[in-house]
Scaffold this active site. Sequence first.
Site, PDB file in Angstrom:
ATOM      1  N   ASP A 175       0.944  -1.070   0.079  1.00  0.00           N
ATOM      2  CA  ASP A 175      -0.093  -0.080  -0.028  1.00  0.00           C
ATOM      3  C   ASP A 175       0.986   1.364  -0.023  1.00  0.00           C
ATOM      4  OD1 ASP A 175       1.017  -0.622   2.596  1.00  0.00           O
ATOM      5  OD2 ASP A 175      -1.091  -0.186   3.459  1.00  0.00           O
ATOM      6  N   ASP A 199       7.014   4.101   3.455  1.00  0.00           N
ATOM      7  CA  ASP A 199       6.980   5.076   4.346  1.00  0.00           C
ATOM      8  C   ASP A 199       8.393   5.299   4.879  1.00  0.00           C
ATOM      9  OD1 ASP A 199       5.760   7.155   6.112  1.00  0.00           O
ATOM     10  OD2 ASP A 199       5.494   5.846   7.672  1.00  0.00           O
ATOM     11  N   LYS A 254       6.072   7.851   0.409  1.00  0.00           N
ATOM     12  CA  LYS A 254       6.299   8.999   1.206  1.00  0.00           C
ATOM     13  C   LYS A 254       7.790   9.192   1.450  1.00  0.00           C
ATOM     14  CE  LYS A 254       2.674   8.764   4.686  1.00  0.00           C
ATOM     15  NZ  LYS A 254       2.469   8.736   6.437  1.00  0.00           N
ATOM     16  N   PHE A 256      -0.288  11.829   7.406  1.00  0.00           N
ATOM     17  CA  PHE A 256      -0.999  10.357   7.634  1.00  0.00           C
ATOM     18  C   PHE A 256      -2.278  10.294   6.844  1.00  0.00           C
ATOM     19  CE2 PHE A 256      -2.813   6.797   9.765  1.00  0.00           C
ATOM     20  CZ  PHE A 256      -1.666   6.097   9.882  1.00  0.00           C
ATOM     21  N   ASP A 280      -5.162   1.798   6.895  1.00  0.00           N
ATOM     22  CA  ASP A 280      -6.150   2.000   7.973  1.00  0.00           C
ATOM     23  C   ASP A 280      -5.655   3.090   9.049  1.00  0.00           C
ATOM     24  OD1 ASP A 280      -3.528   0.392   8.943  1.00  0.00           O
ATOM     25  OD2 ASP A 280      -4.593   0.409  10.874  1.00  0.00           O
TER      26      ASP A 280
HETATM   27  P1  IMP Z   1       7.225   1.586   6.689  1.00  0.00           P
HETATM   28  O1  IMP Z   1       7.755   0.300   6.941  1.00  0.00           O
HETATM   29  O2  IMP Z   1       7.696   2.599   7.464  1.00  0.00           O
HETATM   30  O3  IMP Z   1       7.621   1.640   5.246  1.00  0.00           O
HETATM   31  O4  IMP Z   1       5.776   1.425   6.964  1.00  0.00           O
HETATM   32  C1  IMP Z   1       5.126   0.676   5.923  1.00  0.00           C
HETATM   33  C2  IMP Z   1       3.857   0.287   6.502  1.00  0.00           C
HETATM   34  O5  IMP Z   1       3.175   1.357   7.576  1.00  0.00           O
HETATM   35  C3  IMP Z   1       2.582   0.334   5.517  1.00  0.00           C
HETATM   36  O6  IMP Z   1       2.594  -0.870   5.061  1.00  0.00           O
HETATM   37  C4  IMP Z   1       1.387   0.860   6.365  1.00  0.00           C
HETATM   38  O7  IMP Z   1       0.738  -0.269   6.927  1.00  0.00           O
HETATM   39  C5  IMP Z   1       1.915   1.681   7.546  1.00  0.00           C
HETATM   40  N1  IMP Z   1       1.680   2.972   7.182  1.00  0.00           N
HETATM   41  C6  IMP Z   1       2.601   4.050   6.824  1.00  0.00           C
HETATM   42  N2  IMP Z   1       2.351   5.217   6.475  1.00  0.00           N
HETATM   43  C7  IMP Z   1       0.814   5.221   6.564  1.00  0.00           C
HETATM   44  C8  IMP Z   1      -0.343   6.088   6.827  1.00  0.00           C
HETATM   45  O8  IMP Z   1       0.213   7.373   6.313  1.00  0.00           O
HETATM   46  N3  IMP Z   1      -1.345   5.589   6.742  1.00  0.00           N
HETATM   47  C9  IMP Z   1      -1.671   4.249   6.980  1.00  0.00           C
HETATM   48  N4  IMP Z   1      -0.742   3.376   7.463  1.00  0.00           N
HETATM   49  C10 IMP Z   1       0.583   3.757   7.144  1.00  0.00           C
HETATM   50 MG    MG Z   2      -0.928  -0.519   8.449  1.00  0.00          MG
END
Ligand code: IMP
Ligand code: MG
Length: 187
Positions: A103, A106, A134, A155, A162
């Site tokens: 999805d 981040d 992002k 966010f 979610d």
């Molecule tokens: P990362 O490991 O920081 O890249 O995070 C990835 C996971 O964090 C994604 O698969 C999402 O489930 C969650 N996530 C990151 N940003 C958002 C957001 O803005 N809204 C909802 N879920 C997020």
């Molecule tokens: Mg999530």
Amino acid sequence: MQNYQDVLAEVLIDAPTLQARIKELGAQISAHYPDGDLLLICILRGGVPFMVDLSRCITAPHKIDFMAVSSYGVGKRESSGFARVTLDLQMDIHGQHVLLVEDIVDSGHTIASVLDMLKTRQPKSLKVCALLDKPERREANVPIDYVGFTIPNKFVFGYGLDLDEYYRNLDFVGVVDLEKYTPPGEA
Ligand code: IMP
Ligand code: MG
């Protein structure tokens, strides 16, 4: 749980815009895997709506499988850098062209961990398709081969993403107004 209208600051990407971009991604992916020797791996749970719509836009024959990971977070909306597999694939990916479907990227830690883990299983190729990117929040340097939309550091929720497990069903991506949002249990 509040209705989404009460916590929505703005619609960031509406449904027709999402679907139009997913069509483009599907066409690109179909052209890159003309032999149809492709396995899409959906990362649960956020990747589900995107994976379903994307899969229908990929004309090259392909298989699908699912995996789930949980990251040990500092706070609820932070990723710590370690992702643990909580549900593994059913299929053996050895020698297969694999495309991970996420999805959002981040911090990048989730995808980085999943890529490290899947590489040890020796797929023929391993690429990443993320609906949202992002980049301002990136901590781990991960290659994203297909990006739907690059978004600002806000966010977001809806279309798989979610807010405390709610609102994944919405057909658009919205920005949360955190001042109006009361997490479940604090109401
Ligand atoms: P990362 O490991 O920081 O890249 O995070 C990835 C996971 O964090 C994604 O698969 C999402 O489930 C969650 N996530 C990151 N940003 C958002 C957001 O803005 N809204 C909802 N879920 C997020
Ligand atoms: Mg999530």
